[in-house]
Design a protein around this motif. Structure first.
Motif, short mmCIF file in Angstrom:
data_model
loop_
_atom_site.label_atom_id
_atom_site.label_comp_id
_atom_site.label_asym_id
_atom_site.label_seq_id
_atom_site.Cartn_x
_atom_site.Cartn_y
_atom_site.Cartn_z
N UNK A 27 13.52 -9.77 9.69
CA UNK A 27 13.31 -9.49 11.12
C UNK A 27 12.82 -10.74 11.84
N UNK A 28 11.78 -11.40 11.31
CA UNK A 28 11.28 -12.56 12.05
C UNK A 28 12.17 -13.78 11.89
N UNK A 29 12.84 -13.89 10.75
CA UNK A 29 13.76 -15.03 10.59
C UNK A 29 14.94 -14.92 11.56
N UNK A 30 15.46 -13.71 11.71
CA UNK A 30 16.57 -13.50 12.65
C UNK A 30 16.16 -13.76 14.08
N UNK A 31 14.95 -13.34 14.43
CA UNK A 31 14.47 -13.55 15.79
C UNK A 31 14.25 -15.03 16.07
N UNK A 32 13.73 -15.75 15.08
CA UNK A 32 13.52 -17.20 15.25
C UNK A 32 14.85 -17.91 15.42
N UNK A 33 15.84 -17.54 14.60
CA UNK A 33 17.16 -18.17 14.70
C UNK A 33 17.80 -17.89 16.06
N UNK A 34 17.63 -16.67 16.55
CA UNK A 34 18.19 -16.30 17.84
C UNK A 34 17.54 -17.12 18.95
N UNK A 35 16.23 -17.31 18.86
CA UNK A 35 15.52 -18.09 19.88
C UNK A 35 15.98 -19.55 19.85
N UNK A 36 16.20 -20.09 18.66
CA UNK A 36 16.60 -21.49 18.56
C UNK A 36 18.05 -21.71 19.00
N UNK A 37 18.90 -20.69 18.87
CA UNK A 37 20.29 -20.82 19.29
C UNK A 37 20.47 -20.66 20.80
N UNK A 38 19.47 -20.14 21.46
CA UNK A 38 19.58 -19.88 22.90
C UNK A 38 19.76 -21.17 23.68
N UNK A 39 20.56 -21.08 24.73
CA UNK A 39 20.85 -22.27 25.54
C UNK A 39 19.87 -22.41 26.71
N UNK A 40 19.40 -21.28 27.23
CA UNK A 40 18.51 -21.34 28.38
C UNK A 40 17.07 -21.05 27.96
N UNK A 41 16.15 -21.52 28.76
CA UNK A 41 14.73 -21.32 28.49
C UNK A 41 14.35 -19.85 28.55
N UNK A 42 14.87 -19.15 29.56
CA UNK A 42 14.51 -17.73 29.74
C UNK A 42 14.96 -16.88 28.55
N UNK A 43 16.18 -17.15 28.09
CA UNK A 43 16.72 -16.40 26.95
C UNK A 43 15.93 -16.73 25.68
#
Length: 85
Positions: A27-43
């Motif tokens: 759960x936390x690894x997936x969330x971290x990866x999703x945050x790092x892949x995001x292009x915008x600051x808000x996302x």
């Protein structure tokens, strides 16, 4: 295979706990990866909040240590805040 009843029960408990720990870590690894892949600051900030919640839950349940959760969150927020600029 364990022979004693207590050893059998311990094996069942270990399997159940390992499964729960794996799901919490995923759960936390997936969330971290999703945050790092995001292009915008808000996302990225949105996913970072999800990661923070997952990290705190994992630390609360002692899947990971409290300082490990704090370190991972700190490093994530440093990377997220770089997107702000």
């Amino acid at each position: 295979m364990p022979n004693k009843p207590a050893a059998r029960k311990a094996l069942r408990q270990n399997k159940k706990r390992a499964l729960l720990n794996k799901s919490r870590k995923d759960a936390f690894r997936g969330a971290i990866k999703a945050a790092l892949k995001s292009k915008t600051f808000e996302e990225a900030l949105k996913f970072a909040r999800v990661a923070q919640k997952a990290l705190d839950k994992a630390a609360k349940r002692q899947t990971i240590k409290k300082n490990t959760a704090a370190r991972k969150l700190s490093r994530l927020m440093d990377k997220v805040n770089k997107l702000k600029k």
